[in-house]
Structure formats: structure tokens, C-alpha cells
Design a protein around this motif. Structure first.
Motif, short mmCIF file in Angstrom:
data_model
loop_
_atom_site.label_atom_id
_atom_site.label_comp_id
_atom_site.label_asym_id
_atom_site.label_seq_id
_atom_site.Cartn_x
_atom_site.Cartn_y
_atom_site.Cartn_z
N GLN A 1 -30.93 29.69 11.82
CA GLN A 1 -29.71 28.89 11.69
C GLN A 1 -29.27 28.35 13.05
OE1 GLN A 1 -27.08 31.72 9.80
NE2 GLN A 1 -27.63 30.96 7.77
N ASP B 1 -26.35 26.06 8.97
CA ASP B 1 -27.47 25.23 8.50
C ASP B 1 -28.75 25.64 9.20
OD1 ASP B 1 -25.74 23.80 6.90
OD2 ASP B 1 -25.73 22.00 8.17
N GLU B 2 -29.86 25.38 8.55
CA GLU B 2 -31.17 25.69 9.11
C GLU B 2 -31.59 24.64 10.14
OE1 GLU B 2 -33.16 28.40 8.63
OE2 GLU B 2 -31.50 29.23 7.44
#
Length: 171
Positions: free
Chosen positions: A2, A88-89
Motif C-alpha cells: 500500500q 491503495d495499492e
């Protein structure tokens, strides 16, 4: 991984924010002094309203022969800004930034308030160790199999090093 897990996320200085009513000359001076490629345009609550990048300065200001001392940031800013969340990745955003050709990614909280900004260069530091690991593994396999002569391997390493130098000079 992340976004919030990257050292670059927490160790970066606070992003430069300006109101959309500010003159372009102020943004240019700050960007030059701090050696940064963008300023984020926010409202009073730090919600992202736009971004002004070096590309905006070139295409919208200089390309239209506008005066930096009388032009407001609202006139040249990119209003449709892609924003990420801290959870978020990274790999998803790396792909999007590459495919959509943008280099600056504001990271916002649940209310859209700016937390930080990452650049494509920050993401390159994520992929660099992965590339080296892959190269080591492939080189080890090739050497163990004896299928590639040493001069070819040395040439390939030199070519790879030259490519990396050129890539990093672009940032």
C-alpha cells in the motif's frame, strides 16, 4: 504493498498548496526554489481542486503566451486530478500513471483533503529493487546453465547500466 507502507510516503515534506486565485508567478518561484515539479491547488479545507505541473506551465502558460504575473493558477491548472488513498495499492497506481501519462499523484483522506503527493520518481524507487532481484535471478540461472558466454553477459550488464543511467537522468 500500500502507498502508506512506502518510506517515501511518510518521509516526504508536506506538499506545497496554493489557492486557485494565486498568481502563476508565485507557483513558479516556489517550484524553482524547492526544485519540485508541481503545486497542488486546494480550497480552505485542503480539498484538492487542481494541480499545476511543469507541463501545465509549458503548455498552458507559455504555449498561450500568457503572463505569469497576471495569470491566476485557476486559468492553467489541471482540474481533473487523479487522487489516491493511503491504503491503495502502489502497483495499481504505477500502472495508471504510466498508462495515462501523468507524473504527480495527490494522496487524500476520506474527505478528499490532501495528505501528501507522490511523483513517478517515488514509484521508481519501488520497482528498482524488484528489477535488480529479477536480474540477479536470471543472471544466476544463465550462469549455472552455462548457456551464455561471459562476454555476452558483461555486454548485457553494461547495456542495462547505461539504460538505467539514462532513465534516472530523465527524472
Amino acid at each position: 504493498m500500500q502507498i502508506k507502507d512506502r518510506p517515501e510516503f511518510s518521509s516526504k515534506p508536506s506538499p506545497v498548496v496554493l489557492p486557485e486565485t494565486e498568481f502563476v508567478s508565485v507557483a513558479v518561484e516556489i517550484m524553482a526554489k524547492r526544485n519540485i515539479g508541481s503545486v497542488v491547488i486546494t480550497d480552505e479545507a485542503r480539498r484538492v481542486r487542481g494541480i499545476v505541473t511543469e507541463r501545465d506551465l509549458l503548455r498552458r502558460l507559455l504555449g498561450n503566451h500568457m503572463d505569469q504575473d497576471t495569470t491566476r493558477l485557476s486559468e492553467i491548472m489541471t482540474s481533473e486530478v487523479r487522487t489516491a488513498r493511503a491504503d491503495d495499492e502502489i502497483i495499481d497506481w504505477l500502472r495508471q500513471m504510466s498508462n495515462e501519462r501523468f507524473r504527480h499523484l495527490p494522496v487524500v483522506d476520506e474527505e478528499g483533503r490532501l495528505i501528501n503527493i507522490l511523483s513517478q520518481g517515488d514509484f521508481v524507487s519501488y520497482t528498482w529493487p524488484e528489477l535488480l532481484s529479477s536480474f540477479r535471478a536470471k543472471a544466476g540461472e544463465t550462469l549455472r546453465s552455462g548457456s551464455a558466454p561471459i562476454p555476452i553477459l558483461i555486454g548485457a550488464m553494461m547495456l542495462y547500466t547505461l539504460a538505467m543511467i539514462l532513465i534516472f537522468k530523465a527524472f
